[in-house]
Design a protein around this motif. Structure first.
Motif, PDB file in Angstrom:
ATOM      1  N   GLN A  93       0.841  -1.192   0.000  1.00 29.87           N
ATOM      2  CA  GLN A  93       0.000   0.000   0.000  1.00 29.87           C
ATOM      3  C   GLN A  93       0.876   1.241   0.000  1.00 29.87           C
ATOM      4  N   GLY A  94       0.325   2.347  -0.539  1.00 31.35           N
ATOM      5  CA  GLY A  94       1.016   3.622  -0.502  1.00 31.35           C
ATOM      6  C   GLY A  94       1.778   3.913  -1.777  1.00 31.35           C
ATOM      7  N   SER A  95       2.842   4.706  -1.641  1.00 31.44           N
ATOM      8  CA  SER A  95       3.680   5.038  -2.795  1.00 31.44           C
ATOM      9  C   SER A  95       4.674   3.914  -3.052  1.00 31.44           C
ATOM     10  N   ALA A  96       5.367   4.006  -4.178  1.00 31.34           N
ATOM     11  CA  ALA A  96       6.365   2.984  -4.502  1.00 31.34           C
ATOM     12  C   ALA A  96       7.422   2.911  -3.406  1.00 31.34           C
ATOM     13  N   ASP A 158       6.496  -3.840 -20.771  1.00 32.42           N
ATOM     14  CA  ASP A 158       6.667  -5.278 -20.949  1.00 32.42           C
ATOM     15  C   ASP A 158       6.671  -5.974 -19.584  1.00 32.42           C
ATOM     16  N   ALA A 159       5.606  -6.689 -19.280  1.00 28.21           N
ATOM     17  CA  ALA A 159       5.483  -7.346 -17.973  1.00 28.21           C
ATOM     18  C   ALA A 159       6.318  -8.615 -17.873  1.00 28.21           C
ATOM     19  N   ARG A 160       6.946  -9.023 -18.968  1.00 29.32           N
ATOM     20  CA  ARG A 160       7.750 -10.252 -18.921  1.00 29.32           C
ATOM     21  C   ARG A 160       8.974 -10.105 -18.023  1.00 29.32           C
ATOM     22  N   ILE A 161       9.392  -8.871 -17.763  1.00 27.75           N
ATOM     23  CA  ILE A 161      10.580  -8.686 -16.924  1.00 27.75           C
ATOM     24  C   ILE A 161      10.249  -8.757 -15.435  1.00 27.75           C
ATOM     25  N   ALA A 162       8.961  -8.870 -15.097  1.00 25.25           N
ATOM     26  CA  ALA A 162       8.542  -8.833 -13.693  1.00 25.25           C
ATOM     27  C   ALA A 162       9.213  -9.927 -12.872  1.00 25.25           C
ATOM     28  N   LEU A 195      19.504   1.608   2.757  1.00 28.15           N
ATOM     29  CA  LEU A 195      20.364   1.269   1.610  1.00 28.15           C
ATOM     30  C   LEU A 195      19.635   0.360   0.631  1.00 28.15           C
ATOM     31  N   LEU A 196      19.038  -0.712   1.161  1.00 27.83           N
ATOM     32  CA  LEU A 196      18.352  -1.670   0.297  1.00 27.83           C
ATOM     33  C   LEU A 196      17.172  -1.019  -0.419  1.00 27.83           C
ATOM     34  N   THR A 197      16.441  -0.172   0.299  1.00 28.04           N
ATOM     35  CA  THR A 197      15.307   0.529  -0.316  1.00 28.04           C
ATOM     36  C   THR A 197      15.772   1.381  -1.489  1.00 28.04           C
ATOM     37  N   ARG A 198      16.877   2.112  -1.286  1.00 27.26           N
ATOM     38  CA  ARG A 198      17.392   2.974  -2.350  1.00 27.26           C
ATOM     39  C   ARG A 198      17.850   2.154  -3.557  1.00 27.26           C
ATOM     40  N   TRP A 199      18.528   1.049  -3.287  1.00 29.01           N
ATOM     41  CA  TRP A 199      19.023   0.216  -4.387  1.00 29.01           C
ATOM     42  C   TRP A 199      17.870  -0.424  -5.164  1.00 29.01           C
ATOM     43  N   ILE A 200      16.864  -0.885  -4.430  1.00 32.49           N
ATOM     44  CA  ILE A 200      15.718  -1.507  -5.105  1.00 32.49           C
ATOM     45  C   ILE A 200      14.966  -0.485  -5.942  1.00 32.49           C
ATOM     46  N   TRP A 201      14.765   0.702  -5.378  1.00 36.81           N
ATOM     47  CA  TRP A 201      14.094   1.744  -6.163  1.00 36.81           C
ATOM     48  C   TRP A 201      14.919   2.063  -7.410  1.00 36.81           C
ATOM     49  N   GLY A 202      16.231   2.067  -7.290  1.00 35.71           N
ATOM     50  CA  GLY A 202      17.087   2.325  -8.451  1.00 35.71           C
ATOM     51  C   GLY A 202      16.864   1.301  -9.550  1.00 35.71           C
ATOM     52  N   MET A 203      16.715   0.036  -9.198  1.00 34.57           N
ATOM     53  CA  MET A 203      16.446  -1.015 -10.172  1.00 34.57           C
ATOM     54  C   MET A 203      15.101  -0.796 -10.860  1.00 34.57           C
ATOM     55  N   ILE A 204      14.089  -0.498 -10.040  1.00 34.68           N
ATOM     56  CA  ILE A 204      12.748  -0.300 -10.593  1.00 34.68           C
ATOM     57  C   ILE A 204      12.686   0.964 -11.444  1.00 34.68           C
ATOM     58  N   ASP A 205      13.282   2.039 -10.949  1.00 39.20           N
ATOM     59  CA  ASP A 205      13.283   3.311 -11.676  1.00 39.20           C
ATOM     60  C   ASP A 205      13.980   3.160 -13.025  1.00 39.20           C
ATOM     61  N   ASP A 206      15.098   2.423 -13.044  1.00 41.55           N
ATOM     62  CA  ASP A 206      15.813   2.206 -14.298  1.00 41.55           C
ATOM     63  C   ASP A 206      14.935   1.450 -15.300  1.00 41.55           C
ATOM     64  N   SER A 207      14.205   0.441 -14.814  1.00 47.83           N
ATOM     65  CA  SER A 207      13.338  -0.338 -15.699  1.00 47.83           C
ATOM     66  C   SER A 207      12.197   0.515 -16.241  1.00 47.83           C
ATOM     67  N   ARG A 209      12.212   3.890 -16.563  1.00 41.77           N
ATOM     68  CA  ARG A 209      12.744   4.907 -17.475  1.00 41.77           C
ATOM     69  C   ARG A 209      13.106   4.297 -18.828  1.00 41.77           C
ATOM     70  N   ALA A 210      13.544   3.043 -18.825  1.00 43.41           N
ATOM     71  CA  ALA A 210      13.855   2.381 -20.091  1.00 43.41           C
ATOM     72  C   ALA A 210      12.610   2.262 -20.971  1.00 43.41           C
ATOM     73  N   GLY A 211      11.440   2.262 -20.333  1.00 40.43           N
ATOM     74  CA  GLY A 211      10.191   2.214 -21.077  1.00 40.43           C
ATOM     75  C   GLY A 211       9.547   3.574 -21.248  1.00 40.43           C
ATOM     76  N   GLY A 212      10.277   4.646 -20.882  1.00 34.88           N
ATOM     77  CA  GLY A 212       9.767   5.994 -21.070  1.00 34.88           C
ATOM     78  C   GLY A 212       8.871   6.492 -19.951  1.00 34.88           C
ATOM     79  N   ILE A 213       8.909   5.828 -18.788  1.00 29.69           N
ATOM     80  CA  ILE A 213       8.069   6.225 -17.660  1.00 29.69           C
ATOM     81  C   ILE A 213       8.932   6.837 -16.564  1.00 29.69           C
ATOM     82  N   GLU A 214       8.578   8.057 -16.128  1.00 28.44           N
ATOM     83  CA  GLU A 214       9.236   8.691 -14.988  1.00 28.44           C
ATOM     84  C   GLU A 214       8.221   8.771 -13.865  1.00 28.44           C
ATOM     85  N   LEU A 215       8.447   7.975 -12.835  1.00 33.24           N
ATOM     86  CA  LEU A 215       7.484   7.869 -11.740  1.00 33.24           C
ATOM     87  C   LEU A 215       8.015   8.552 -10.492  1.00 33.24           C
TER      88      LEU A 215
END
Length: 232
Positions: A93-96, A158-162, A195-207, A209-215
């Motif tokens: 629940q909540g924000s990413a 592309d949901a295949r990367i999930a 640290l882990l939260t920041r790294w995980i968000w970095g992975m998700i954010d990169d994915s 942005r690769a699809g043209g989404i800035e969240l």
């Protein structure tokens, strides 16, 4: 000689009562095993477990086939405990950023509190043909896959990367926390979670942005549908 009329028939309740009593005693012995593991560490002996249960060692094996059966019961209980502790993963629940923080905090919190049990499962990784740690990580990753598929589909990506992202996230949190438990080197659990939260968000954010989404990671998101049950 016992007559046939004295034997328990299909409607006899004695067999059911014995089965229920045996299961109750097995649960009590597993409770004792968890206490012994917490107190004496992952290399706890069967004698220590019997002591914690207040019985002689042979009494244990009236309710368990052998040491492997006991370890399997302990692993099953641990899986249930972890599943319950990780409710934020099942119901995000909540924000990413909030979803990630709460889930990571729950994961690191459980491992930090139950370090000896985690070490026990790691030491006895192969239990009756099962890998208890891998089972737990797979349960978590499968649920995360459903969550990521929901949001990737909502963003028309592309949901295949999930699944790949999910197993990567779980592996990152588990391996980093397991190492931190053994050697924290002055890093607090709060710092580890950050640290882990920041790294995980970095992975998700990169994915994204690769699809043209800035969240915006602080933007509240609609919760994904709750699964009818946790798939194992």
């Amino acid at each position: 000689m016992t007559s046939s009329s004295a034997r328990p028939g299909p409607g006899d309740g004695r067999a059911a009562r014995w089965a229920g009593q045996r299961e109750r005693r097995r649960r009590e012995f597993v409770d004792a095993a968890l206490r012994a593991i917490a107190e004496h560490g992952p290399d706890v002996s069967t004698e220590r477990i019997a002591d914690a249960a207040g019985v002689a060692r042979p009494q244990l094996y009236k309710h368990f086939d052998d040491a492997t059966d006991l370890r399997r019961a302990i692993a099953d209980r641990a899986t249930g405990l972890i599943t319950t502790a990780l409710l934020p993963v099942w119901e995000p629940q909540g924000s990413a950023l909030q979803m990630i923080t709460v889930a990571v905090d729950a994961h690191t919190g459980w491992l930090a509190t139950n370090g000896n049990l985690y070490r026990y499962l790691t030491r006895h990784a192969q239990i009756g043909g099962r890998d208890a740690i891998s089972d737990v990580k797979t349960v978590i990753a499968r649920q995360l896959t459903q969550v990521f598929e929901f949001y990737l589909t909502a963003f028309k990506l592309d949901a295949r990367i999930a699944e790949v992202i999910s197993f990567g996230v779980v592996g990152l949190v588990d391996s980093c926390t397991a190492q931190w438990i053994e050697s924290p080197r002055g890093v607090t659990r709060t710092q580890l979670t950050e640290l882990l939260t920041r790294w995980i968000w970095g992975m998700i954010d990169d994915s994204l942005r690769a699809g043209g989404i800035e969240l915006d990671p602080h933007l509240p998101l609609p919760p994904p549908p709750r699964p009818p049950e946790i798939r194992r």
